[in-house]
Design an enzyme around this catalytic site. Sequence first.
Site, PDB file in Angstrom:
ATOM      1  N   SER A  59       0.806  -1.226   0.000  1.00 58.57           N
ATOM      2  CA  SER A  59       0.000   0.000   0.000  1.00 58.57           C
ATOM      3  C   SER A  59       0.837   1.274   0.000  1.00 58.57           C
ATOM      4  CB  SER A  59      -0.938   0.011   1.216  1.00 58.57           C
ATOM      5  OG  SER A  59      -0.201  -0.135   2.419  1.00 58.57           O
ATOM      6  N   ASP A 351      -4.341   7.110   8.162  1.00 56.48           N
ATOM      7  CA  ASP A 351      -5.305   6.186   8.740  1.00 56.48           C
ATOM      8  C   ASP A 351      -4.545   5.232   9.667  1.00 56.48           C
ATOM      9  OD1 ASP A 351      -4.122   4.184   7.197  1.00 56.48           O
ATOM     10  OD2 ASP A 351      -5.800   3.943   5.819  1.00 56.48           O
ATOM     11  N   HIS A 354      -1.448   3.775   7.486  1.00 56.01           N
ATOM     12  CA  HIS A 354      -0.747   4.445   6.394  1.00 56.01           C
ATOM     13  C   HIS A 354      -0.387   5.893   6.731  1.00 56.01           C
ATOM     14  CE1 HIS A 354      -3.481   1.367   4.547  1.00 56.01           C
ATOM     15  NE2 HIS A 354      -2.300   0.975   4.081  1.00 56.01           N
TER      16      HIS A 354
END
Length: 407
Positions: A59, A351, A354
């Site tokens: 990610s 978040d 991340h």
Amino acid sequence: MNRASIFYYRFKNFSIFLPSSMARRHWLGAAWLCLLALGLQELGIAKGEPSAIIVFGDSTVDTGTNFYSPATPFNFQANRYPYGFKGFQGQATGRFTEGRVIIDFIAEYAGFPVVESYAKPDASLARGANFGSGGAGALDDTNEGMVTPLSKQLENFADFCGNVSKERNLVEYEEFLSNAVYLISIGSNDYLSGYFSHPHLQQAFTPEQFVTMVVSNITKAIEVLHSKGARKIVMFGAGPLGCLPPLRIVNGSGGCHEPATALGQAHNYALGLAIQRLRQIHPDSIIVRAHFYDFFEERQNNFGAYGFKEPAQACCGAGPFHGRGHCGIESVDPELSYELCEEPSSHVWWDPYHPSERVHEQYAQALWRGNATVIEPVNLEQLFHSSSSSGRMENPGTPSFAFPEMI
């Protein structure tokens, strides 16, 4: 090396010895100065025009792979508000931040277009492709069946190479692959979603054995890329894994979870040794190591100096440190319904898992023009000006990109 310059950590039966942050900075800084003193001109430097940016990972670099994979579960998706609401189109694009990720900034600094996901139906792939998938690991078992693991990313890359070969003669094809810059950011999910989330793995493998498996798979991936013609490869290290908001909750006191942090450090140490061996085996290549741990730790500890106001609590999430729930997903349980901060750029974390866009941007800047405390043996600006045939770098001279002023 004396006792004061050594970091020692015992995790279960696994002992690791690592240079302390201060020792590493002094040593790497000295090494960098020595390199400059030698003079890049004397290293047989020759110009090389970069042909493409090829990306593998999780990610941290995903620009839409999961977004264009409808079967991916919602918790591995960034396909909803507020993801991307401060980004390219003001809406979700599959990036796991409120806007852009590090690959977007690197492409901008290099003068490249956006590196689109290989999974995007109408992707423009003339100058590169992004195979990264949020939640992916170096091991196939990590989040199996829900994301695109590194092995499958390499298969997709082989398909990409097949398409490239159809459009070029053999010489052009080989030059395209050898002059491309390959960026790999993977490994953290193997520990967070793998080792720490599954007690049976902790029973089956010591931390040392598990780290060896992860790093071995990454090493094999680099070997595969080299066999395909890759000669400019950048490998990202892990950050302080125990400082993620969910792991601060696990810790109880609100501090970083030391076992997870130690495992990330062990990964970086083993990865460093693997990269050293790869450099010896492949002197025709430039294999770059990007250090993320110290960079991120600095922003956690001295957040105000870098323009942040909140180092521990995520901008988007629920519960303590906003380390629970799913950003953008309402829940019938009020304690799991997400909250959104007013200004994401003031937070280190976007978040629960991340970093914010601002962290991505600052890291991209550090990699582009930083010294050996962040990236070695050369920075990205030098790598993009390197010759794939000689494996040597040239001094880029006048900066090719002017960074905006930042705090």
